[in-house]
Design a protein around this motif. Structure first.
Motif, mmCIF file in Angstrom:
data_model
loop_
_atom_site.group_PDB
_atom_site.id
_atom_site.type_symbol
_atom_site.label_atom_id
_atom_site.label_comp_id
_atom_site.label_asym_id
_atom_site.label_seq_id
_atom_site.Cartn_x
_atom_site.Cartn_y
_atom_site.Cartn_z
ATOM 1 N N PHE A 1 0.836 -1.184 0.000
ATOM 2 C CA PHE A 1 0.000 0.000 0.000
ATOM 3 C C PHE A 1 0.880 1.245 0.000
ATOM 4 O O PHE A 1 2.085 1.165 0.250
ATOM 5 N N ASN A 2 0.283 2.407 -0.251
ATOM 6 C CA ASN A 2 1.017 3.662 -0.157
ATOM 7 C C ASN A 2 1.433 3.886 1.285
ATOM 8 O O ASN A 2 0.709 3.530 2.212
ATOM 9 N N SER A 3 2.598 4.493 1.475
ATOM 10 C CA SER A 3 3.055 4.780 2.834
ATOM 11 C C SER A 3 2.182 5.874 3.441
ATOM 12 O O SER A 3 1.569 6.671 2.727
ATOM 13 N N GLY A 4 2.127 5.889 4.767
ATOM 14 C CA GLY A 4 1.290 6.859 5.469
ATOM 15 C C GLY A 4 1.942 7.297 6.754
ATOM 16 O O GLY A 4 3.020 6.835 7.125
ATOM 17 N N ALA A 5 1.287 8.183 7.456
ATOM 18 C CA ALA A 5 1.830 8.736 8.693
ATOM 19 C C ALA A 5 1.761 7.746 9.845
ATOM 20 O O ALA A 5 2.525 7.841 10.798
ATOM 21 N N GLU A 6 0.833 6.797 9.760
ATOM 22 C CA GLU A 6 0.682 5.842 10.861
ATOM 23 C C GLU A 6 0.188 4.510 10.330
ATOM 24 O O GLU A 6 -0.258 4.398 9.190
ATOM 25 N N ALA A 7 0.268 3.495 11.167
ATOM 26 C CA ALA A 7 -0.224 2.164 10.804
ATOM 27 C C ALA A 7 -1.745 2.215 10.667
ATOM 28 O O ALA A 7 -2.407 3.054 11.278
ATOM 29 N N SER A 8 -2.289 1.342 9.839
ATOM 30 C CA SER A 8 -3.741 1.279 9.678
ATOM 31 C C SER A 8 -4.166 -0.168 9.505
ATOM 32 O O SER A 8 -3.341 -1.061 9.343
ATOM 33 N N ASN A 9 -5.468 -0.389 9.535
ATOM 34 C CA ASN A 9 -5.971 -1.749 9.389
ATOM 35 C C ASN A 9 -7.173 -1.755 8.466
ATOM 36 O O ASN A 9 -7.743 -0.723 8.156
ATOM 37 N N GLY A 10 -7.545 -2.954 8.028
ATOM 38 C CA GLY A 10 -8.683 -3.106 7.137
ATOM 39 C C GLY A 10 -8.891 -4.567 6.809
ATOM 40 O O GLY A 10 -8.298 -5.450 7.432
ATOM 41 N N THR A 11 -9.717 -4.815 5.813
ATOM 42 C CA THR A 11 -10.030 -6.178 5.391
ATOM 43 C C THR A 11 -9.928 -6.262 3.880
ATOM 44 O O THR A 11 -10.392 -5.372 3.174
ATOM 45 N N ILE A 12 -9.306 -7.331 3.400
ATOM 46 C CA ILE A 12 -9.230 -7.621 1.971
ATOM 47 C C ILE A 12 -10.111 -8.840 1.720
ATOM 48 O O ILE A 12 -10.046 -9.821 2.463
ATOM 49 N N ILE A 13 -10.925 -8.791 0.665
ATOM 50 C CA ILE A 13 -11.737 -9.939 0.268
ATOM 51 C C ILE A 13 -11.130 -10.529 -1.000
ATOM 52 O O ILE A 13 -10.992 -9.836 -2.012
ATOM 53 N N PHE A 14 -10.754 -11.800 -0.941
ATOM 54 C CA PHE A 14 -10.239 -12.515 -2.115
ATOM 55 C C PHE A 14 -11.375 -13.356 -2.700
ATOM 56 O O PHE A 14 -12.021 -14.118 -1.981
ATOM 57 N N ASN A 15 -11.607 -13.190 -3.994
ATOM 58 C CA ASN A 15 -12.623 -13.968 -4.712
ATOM 59 C C ASN A 15 -11.930 -15.064 -5.505
ATOM 60 O O ASN A 15 -11.209 -14.758 -6.464
ATOM 61 N N PHE A 16 -12.144 -16.310 -5.111
ATOM 62 C CA PHE A 16 -11.574 -17.439 -5.826
ATOM 63 C C PHE A 16 -12.610 -17.933 -6.827
ATOM 64 O O PHE A 16 -13.759 -18.189 -6.466
ATOM 65 N N LYS A 17 -12.217 -18.036 -8.095
ATOM 66 C CA LYS A 17 -13.120 -18.482 -9.141
ATOM 67 C C LYS A 17 -12.441 -19.563 -9.965
ATOM 68 O O LYS A 17 -11.293 -19.410 -10.372
ATOM 69 N N LEU A 18 -13.174 -20.642 -10.203
ATOM 70 C CA LEU A 18 -12.657 -21.715 -11.039
ATOM 71 C C LEU A 18 -12.725 -21.296 -12.499
ATOM 72 O O LEU A 18 -13.678 -20.665 -12.932
ATOM 73 N N LYS A 19 -11.699 -21.660 -13.240
ATOM 74 C CA LYS A 19 -11.717 -21.411 -14.677
ATOM 75 C C LYS A 19 -12.525 -22.508 -15.362
ATOM 76 O O LYS A 19 -12.498 -23.656 -14.956
#
Length: 71
Positions: A52-70
């Motif tokens: 991620f881009n650097s910032g003034a302080e630490a931060s948190n969040g959630t990433i959602i990964f979508n797994f899809k079969l080909k």
């Protein structure tokens, strides 16, 4: 691309340090549609590779990964 055999969403809670590097990545059942260990491991591994881009302080969040079969 990786080795998995189902369509699914995996939520990963992350903590990002000031330099934009993911320092903590943990599976979050809320928001996930599977608890399959291989998909969780792939998502955690990929989350730790995100920059991620650097910032003034630490931060948190959630990433959602979508797994899809080909087809």
């Amino acid at each position: 691309e990786d080795d998995f055999n189902e369509n699914a969403k995996v939520a990963i809670d992350i903590i990002v340090d000031e330099s934009g590097r993911v320092t903590v990545a943990t599976y979050q059942p809320r928001g996930s549609t599977t608890s399959e260990s291989n998909l969780k491991a792939i998502a955690i591994r990929k989350a730790k590779q995100v920059k991620f881009n650097s910032g003034a302080e630490a931060s948190n969040g959630t990433i959602i990964f979508n797994f899809k079969l080909k087809n």
